[in-house]
Scaffold this motif. Structure first.
Motif, PDB file in Angstrom:
ATOM      1  N   ALA A 112       0.847  -1.194   0.000  1.00  0.00           N
ATOM      2  CA  ALA A 112       0.000   0.000   0.000  1.00  0.00           C
ATOM      3  C   ALA A 112       0.880   1.241   0.000  1.00  0.00           C
ATOM      4  O   ALA A 112       2.085   1.177   0.236  1.00  0.00           O
ATOM      5  CB  ALA A 112      -0.919  -0.001   1.224  1.00  0.00           C
ATOM      6  N   GLY A 113       0.260   2.380  -0.306  1.00  0.00           N
ATOM      7  CA  GLY A 113       0.989   3.636  -0.280  1.00  0.00           C
ATOM      8  C   GLY A 113       1.894   3.802  -1.467  1.00  0.00           C
ATOM      9  O   GLY A 113       1.707   3.197  -2.529  1.00  0.00           O
ATOM     10  N   SER A 114       2.929   4.599  -1.279  1.00  0.00           N
ATOM     11  CA  SER A 114       3.848   4.929  -2.362  1.00  0.00           C
ATOM     12  C   SER A 114       5.246   4.450  -2.006  1.00  0.00           C
ATOM     13  O   SER A 114       5.681   4.546  -0.845  1.00  0.00           O
ATOM     14  CB  SER A 114       3.854   6.441  -2.590  1.00  0.00           C
ATOM     15  OG  SER A 114       4.739   6.786  -3.627  1.00  0.00           O
ATOM     16  N   ALA A 115       5.963   3.942  -3.000  1.00  0.00           N
ATOM     17  CA  ALA A 115       7.307   3.413  -2.772  1.00  0.00           C
ATOM     18  C   ALA A 115       8.268   4.010  -3.786  1.00  0.00           C
ATOM     19  O   ALA A 115       7.995   4.011  -4.989  1.00  0.00           O
ATOM     20  CB  ALA A 115       7.304   1.901  -2.891  1.00  0.00           C
ATOM     21  N   SER A 116       9.377   4.521  -3.304  1.00  0.00           N
ATOM     22  CA  SER A 116      10.441   4.950  -4.207  1.00  0.00           C
ATOM     23  C   SER A 116      11.405   3.794  -4.420  1.00  0.00           C
ATOM     24  O   SER A 116      11.485   2.872  -3.608  1.00  0.00           O
ATOM     25  CB  SER A 116      11.185   6.152  -3.618  1.00  0.00           C
ATOM     26  OG  SER A 116      11.788   5.805  -2.377  1.00  0.00           O
ATOM     27  N   PHE A 117      12.126   3.817  -5.541  1.00  0.00           N
ATOM     28  CA  PHE A 117      13.063   2.741  -5.829  1.00  0.00           C
ATOM     29  C   PHE A 117      14.253   3.289  -6.589  1.00  0.00           C
ATOM     30  O   PHE A 117      14.173   4.330  -7.253  1.00  0.00           O
ATOM     31  CB  PHE A 117      12.391   1.622  -6.641  1.00  0.00           C
ATOM     32  CG  PHE A 117      11.910   2.044  -8.003  1.00  0.00           C
ATOM     33  CD1 PHE A 117      12.749   1.997  -9.114  1.00  0.00           C
ATOM     34  CD2 PHE A 117      10.607   2.503  -8.185  1.00  0.00           C
ATOM     35  CE1 PHE A 117      12.308   2.384 -10.368  1.00  0.00           C
ATOM     36  CE2 PHE A 117      10.154   2.890  -9.449  1.00  0.00           C
ATOM     37  CZ  PHE A 117      11.003   2.834 -10.536  1.00  0.00           C
ATOM     38  N   SER A 118      15.363   2.576  -6.462  1.00  0.00           N
ATOM     39  CA  SER A 118      16.565   2.878  -7.242  1.00  0.00           C
ATOM     40  C   SER A 118      17.134   1.569  -7.761  1.00  0.00           C
ATOM     41  O   SER A 118      16.969   0.514  -7.144  1.00  0.00           O
ATOM     42  CB  SER A 118      17.609   3.605  -6.390  1.00  0.00           C
ATOM     43  OG  SER A 118      18.001   2.811  -5.284  1.00  0.00           O
ATOM     44  N   ILE A 119      17.809   1.652  -8.924  1.00  0.00           N
ATOM     45  CA  ILE A 119      18.266   0.444  -9.608  1.00  0.00           C
ATOM     46  C   ILE A 119      19.749   0.586  -9.936  1.00  0.00           C
ATOM     47  O   ILE A 119      20.195   1.629 -10.429  1.00  0.00           O
ATOM     48  CB  ILE A 119      17.457   0.212 -10.902  1.00  0.00           C
ATOM     49  CG1 ILE A 119      15.986  -0.007 -10.555  1.00  0.00           C
ATOM     50  CG2 ILE A 119      18.003  -0.971 -11.689  1.00  0.00           C
ATOM     51  CD1 ILE A 119      15.093  -0.120 -11.762  1.00  0.00           C
ATOM     52  N   THR A 120      20.504  -0.469  -9.654  1.00  0.00           N
ATOM     53  CA  THR A 120      21.932  -0.506  -9.986  1.00  0.00           C
ATOM     54  C   THR A 120      22.266  -1.851 -10.622  1.00  0.00           C
ATOM     55  O   THR A 120      21.539  -2.835 -10.461  1.00  0.00           O
ATOM     56  CB  THR A 120      22.815  -0.311  -8.742  1.00  0.00           C
ATOM     57  OG1 THR A 120      22.495  -1.331  -7.770  1.00  0.00           O
ATOM     58  CG2 THR A 120      22.607   1.063  -8.133  1.00  0.00           C
ATOM     59  N   SER A 121      23.386  -1.873 -11.348  1.00  0.00           N
ATOM     60  CA  SER A 121      23.907  -3.099 -11.943  1.00  0.00           C
ATOM     61  C   SER A 121      25.341  -3.281 -11.470  1.00  0.00           C
ATOM     62  O   SER A 121      26.067  -2.298 -11.279  1.00  0.00           O
ATOM     63  CB  SER A 121      23.868  -3.012 -13.467  1.00  0.00           C
ATOM     64  OG  SER A 121      24.670  -4.022 -14.055  1.00  0.00           O
ATOM     65  N   ASN A 122      25.741  -4.524 -11.278  1.00  0.00           N
ATOM     66  CA  ASN A 122      27.109  -4.773 -10.803  1.00  0.00           C
ATOM     67  C   ASN A 122      28.112  -4.956 -11.931  1.00  0.00           C
ATOM     68  O   ASN A 122      29.251  -5.343 -11.694  1.00  0.00           O
ATOM     69  CB  ASN A 122      27.132  -5.992  -9.889  1.00  0.00           C
ATOM     70  CG  ASN A 122      26.847  -7.300 -10.630  1.00  0.00           C
ATOM     71  OD1 ASN A 122      26.312  -7.284 -11.733  1.00  0.00           O
ATOM     72  ND2 ASN A 122      27.188  -8.424 -10.017  1.00  0.00           N
ATOM     73  N   THR A 123      27.697  -4.682 -13.180  1.00  0.00           N
ATOM     74  CA  THR A 123      28.636  -4.817 -14.295  1.00  0.00           C
ATOM     75  C   THR A 123      28.280  -3.802 -15.377  1.00  0.00           C
ATOM     76  O   THR A 123      27.098  -3.482 -15.586  1.00  0.00           O
ATOM     77  CB  THR A 123      28.591  -6.250 -14.874  1.00  0.00           C
ATOM     78  OG1 THR A 123      29.571  -6.384 -15.894  1.00  0.00           O
ATOM     79  CG2 THR A 123      27.219  -6.579 -15.428  1.00  0.00           C
ATOM     80  N   PRO A 124      29.286  -3.260 -16.092  1.00  0.00           N
ATOM     81  CA  PRO A 124      29.009  -2.197 -17.074  1.00  0.00           C
ATOM     82  C   PRO A 124      28.165  -2.647 -18.263  1.00  0.00           C
ATOM     83  O   PRO A 124      27.475  -1.820 -18.869  1.00  0.00           O
ATOM     84  CB  PRO A 124      30.411  -1.767 -17.530  1.00  0.00           C
ATOM     85  CG  PRO A 124      31.332  -2.217 -16.444  1.00  0.00           C
ATOM     86  CD  PRO A 124      30.735  -3.448 -15.881  1.00  0.00           C
ATOM     87  N   TRP A 125      28.189  -3.947 -18.611  1.00  0.00           N
ATOM     88  CA  TRP A 125      27.481  -4.343 -19.827  1.00  0.00           C
ATOM     89  C   TRP A 125      25.970  -4.426 -19.627  1.00  0.00           C
ATOM     90  O   TRP A 125      25.214  -4.524 -20.593  1.00  0.00           O
ATOM     91  CB  TRP A 125      28.020  -5.647 -20.397  1.00  0.00           C
ATOM     92  CG  TRP A 125      27.930  -6.881 -19.518  1.00  0.00           C
ATOM     93  CD1 TRP A 125      28.931  -7.440 -18.797  1.00  0.00           C
ATOM     94  CD2 TRP A 125      26.776  -7.717 -19.318  1.00  0.00           C
ATOM     95  NE1 TRP A 125      28.506  -8.563 -18.139  1.00  0.00           N
ATOM     96  CE2 TRP A 125      27.173  -8.762 -18.448  1.00  0.00           C
ATOM     97  CE3 TRP A 125      25.462  -7.696 -19.767  1.00  0.00           C
ATOM     98  CZ2 TRP A 125      26.305  -9.767 -18.028  1.00  0.00           C
ATOM     99  CZ3 TRP A 125      24.583  -8.693 -19.348  1.00  0.00           C
ATOM    100  CH2 TRP A 125      24.994  -9.705 -18.493  1.00  0.00           C
ATOM    101  N   LEU A 126      25.498  -4.351 -18.380  1.00  0.00           N
ATOM    102  CA  LEU A 126      24.069  -4.396 -18.103  1.00  0.00           C
ATOM    103  C   LEU A 126      23.597  -3.038 -17.588  1.00  0.00           C
ATOM    104  O   LEU A 126      24.134  -2.521 -16.608  1.00  0.00           O
ATOM    105  CB  LEU A 126      23.751  -5.472 -17.065  1.00  0.00           C
ATOM    106  CG  LEU A 126      22.283  -5.542 -16.607  1.00  0.00           C
ATOM    107  CD1 LEU A 126      21.376  -5.971 -17.765  1.00  0.00           C
ATOM    108  CD2 LEU A 126      22.126  -6.495 -15.418  1.00  0.00           C
TER     109      LEU A 126
END
Length: 699
Positions: free
Chosen positions: A605-619
């Motif tokens: 419920a409610g609102s959720a913020s998110f952040s995204i990272t990759s552990n390798t440069p090709w992705l």
């Protein structure tokens, strides 16, 4: 569709925890993560229906070592010099395989047709596994990830690989160059040991096991590889699955091998194998053709065996020489190719020629001697096996003493066996003892009204045995294990909680389902059996008791806590993402970026913020951050994999991480990890997806 059900084959297996000590530290495979998780992997992947204890019937033995295994694991023993430096981590599994062959040959077991698997902890040094002799294999256990396995133990798929060899499966030839295994199965149908063809039209399915936090998963057939290879991302192909299925029906492990059986009795309620009496030489070992050498992982002169080896006209032979180097007997044999490392493996049991002073392994074509072992003129003697100052009934650590001598002055080693059925069958208790006494841990020896100990002595070839007077061993309560949920789990009032547990017992093996029950410290009965669910836990700290009662009426109890809050409001934000893994496959030289989409939703419920990272440069991913409402249908993430600059002939691995920070007081950070693979080396055509999903029907 119309389907026809066929009976499931049966896999009867004896698992051996090979426990050893270095200094004051004991190294033991973990029951929960290593042993039970291995059982789970086999049940999820192998062609076996029913529940554990029905078509898959494992028995677990604890064998404590008195020093030999330690020296094999850390490779300090001169025994390990038979291997080249790069292969010396095979030393422990080689000799433990030989010991298991001896136990199968001579240790008076009810059914020699069972599969044997020895498990060695890797905490001191890595003991590389191998399958050596018929239905006998050994492998390591531990928590390593191998770069892709994140369920807390690699013992599961490693055991499945080695037992797979015992089920007639070999290393897939197409993976030999890329993954480093030997090329021994030229019939494997898919490139690079993939579990599906290059066009991506076949995928694997894992039903998962929430008890170990293993989710259901679809494994892309071009980026997951067969368990019989050395590749990463291991699962089972339809080829291997069907091969195991056919082998288990053709070689049933539950059926008795050829030979007479005894009648059932009060002490031995099941018919037992009658051993062949006589004078036999049992050998197991390895021939290395590149160096023209042979070694023995076991050699022993035995007065009874489960079966003898028919001599053949093979390229090698066991030759027995007398005191004047005269030939007394020659028995031809045909060795098997080794699955791991260099060499041919042999496993023979021939009639011993009286007067033998030297045993040789020879090449028949030119009588070249590849290896030999001297035989002393006199066998050792042993007598007066007894418990010293033990309580009645026997329990805890006890001292076992005996009298032994050897007229030739040879060094002697001793193995200790235990019988809880008045000598009808025996289980191993301790191996590699020196001296005339040892301390024996009886905590994992089943109770019995008529128990015996047998001590077997060896001077390197000649053997002798002596048995104690009967005694009473204390009955043992089962060991109960809660697999799900973890202790301290926090839920809201009215939330459904699922429980999973299993219990091991040294008398019964596994405690029957009707002997398992769940309850709370507040007197609430949650149900019987290994699985239970409830949504009526009280607010506060609930102690959950899992009770196991064996056939003797003895109970073992373990407990966890589940914390229930009184927040009756709507739960906060919870992110959910799918699919849970991504796999691409491109041809060599391709520079075209690959794309896939992941759907991100707020299941709370409610609102959720998110952040995204990759552990390798090709992705990379787009967007890399944002906010998602519970009312929003979904946010679509576009993942891009760039093959430019990546090495060919490999599968490259990455992790996409999605993080939701705490939404308020009492909330915690939520992290989702999505594994992504990019394989370079095979052309992938537009696929029509199929999933290899064997259908199990349980009555």
């Amino acid at each position: 569709r119309s389907v026809t059900f066929a009976n499931s084959p049966t896999l009867s297996a004896q698992f051996f925890r090979i426990n050893f000590r270095s200094g004051s530290t004991w190294y033991r495979p973990r029951i929960n993560k290593d042993i039970l998780q291995t059982y789970s992997w086999i049940m999820r992947a192998y062609p076996i229906g029913g529940a554990i204890g029905e078509k898959f019937t494992p028995t677990l033995w604890d064998v404590n070592d008195d020093g030999r295994v330690t020296s094999w694991v850390n490779q300090s023993s001169s025994d390990c010099n038979i291997y080249a430096p790069g292969d010396r981590n095979l030393c422990a599994s080689y000799y433990v395989n030989g010991w298991l062959k001896y136990y199968r040959d001579h240790a008076w077991v009810p059914d020699t047709n069972d599969f044997y698997y020895g498990m060695i902890d890797d905490g001191l040094s890595f003991p590389r596994g191998q399958a050596v002799y018929d239905k006998t294999s050994v492998g390591p256990s531990g928590p390593g990830t191998w770069g892709w396995d994140n369920d807390g133990s690699y013992a599961d798929w490693y055991a499945a690989h080695e037992i797979g060899h015992s089920l007639g499966r070999a290393h897939p030839t197409p993976s030999a160059m890329a993954c480093g295994n030997s090329a021994s199965d030229n019939s494997y149908p898919y490139p690079g040991a993939q579990i599906g063809p290059a066009d991506g039209s076949m995928n694997g399915f894992d039903a998962g096991d929430p008890s170990f936090g293993i989710p259901r998963a679809v494994y892309p057939g071009t980026s997951w590889f067969d368990v019989m290879s050395y590749c990463a991302n291991q699962w089972i192909s339809d080829y291997t699955y069907n091969g195991m299925y056919d082998y288990m029906f053709a070689h049933p492990s539950a059926a008795a091998v050829a030979g007479p059986v005894s009648a059932a009795s009060a002490d031995a309620p099941a018919p037992l194998r009658i051993m062949l009496a006589g004078d036999f030489l049992s050998t197991a070992g390895r021939i290395v053709t590149s160096t023209n050498t042979a070694s023995f992982s076991y050699i022993g002169r035995l007065s009874s065996v489960s079966a003898a080896t028919p001599p053949d006209s093979g390229p090698y032979a066991i030759r027995m020489l007398g005191a004047t180097s005269n030939t007394l007997a020659t028995y031809g044999f045909t060795p098997d190719a080794s699955h791991d490392g260099d060499g041919l493996m042999f496993d023979t049991t021939f009639t011993f020629a009286p007067g033998t002073r030297l045993v040789q392994v020879i090449r028949v074509s030119d009588s070249a001697v590849l290896g030999s072992r001297g035989v002393s003129a006199n066998a050792p003697t042993i007598s007066s096996v007894a418990l010293q100052g033990a309580p009645n009934p026997v329990s805890g650590d006890v001292t076992v003493v005996w009298t032994a001598a050897d007229a030739d002055g040879d060094s002697l080693t001793f193995d200790i066996f235990y019988s809880r059925d008045n000598g009808a069958s025996w289980q191993p208790a301790k191996m590699g003892v020196t001296g005339n006494s040892t301390v024996l841990d009886t905590s994992r020896l089943g109770g019995s009204g008529t128990a015996l100990l047998r001590v077997a002595v060896s001077d390197g070839v000649n053997t002798a045995e002596a048995t104690s007077a009967p005694f009473v061993m204390a009955n043992k309560a089962p060991e109960a294990f809660v697999l799900l949920p973890s202790s301290g789990t926090h839920v809201h009032y009215g939330q459904l909680v699922n429980f999973s547990g299993v219990a091991l017992d040294v008398q019964d093996g596994l405690v029957a389902q009707n002997g398992l029950s769940w309850g709370t410290d507040r007197g609430v009965n949650l149900g019987t059996g290994g699985l239970a669910s409830t949504d009526v836990l009280s607010v506060g700290v609930n102690t959950i008791y899992f009770t196991a009662t064996n056939s003797l009426g003895l109970s073992g109890v373990t407990s966890i806590t589940v914390i229930v809050d009184d927040d009756l409001g709507t739960p906060g934000p919870v992110l959910s993402a799918g699919p849970t893994q991504i796999g691409w496959q491109v041809a060599v030289g391709s520079s075209t970026p690959q794309q896939a989409q992941v759907s991100l939703t707020n299941a709370g419920a409610g609102s959720a913020s998110f952040s995204i990272t990759s552990n390798t440069p090709w992705l990379t991913a787009s967007p890399i951050s944002g906010t998602i409402d519970a009312s929003t249908e979904a946010v679509t993430l576009t993942l891009t994999g760039a093959p430019s600059g990546l090495a060919s002939g490999q599968t490259h691995h990455a992790i996409l991480t999605i993080v939701r920070p705490p939404s308020g007081s009492g909330d915690v950070t939520q992290t989702l990890n999505i594994p992504v693979t990019l394989g370079i080396g095979y052309t992938r055509l537009p696929p029509t997806y199929r999933m290899y999903l064997p259908l199990m029907h349980r009555n």
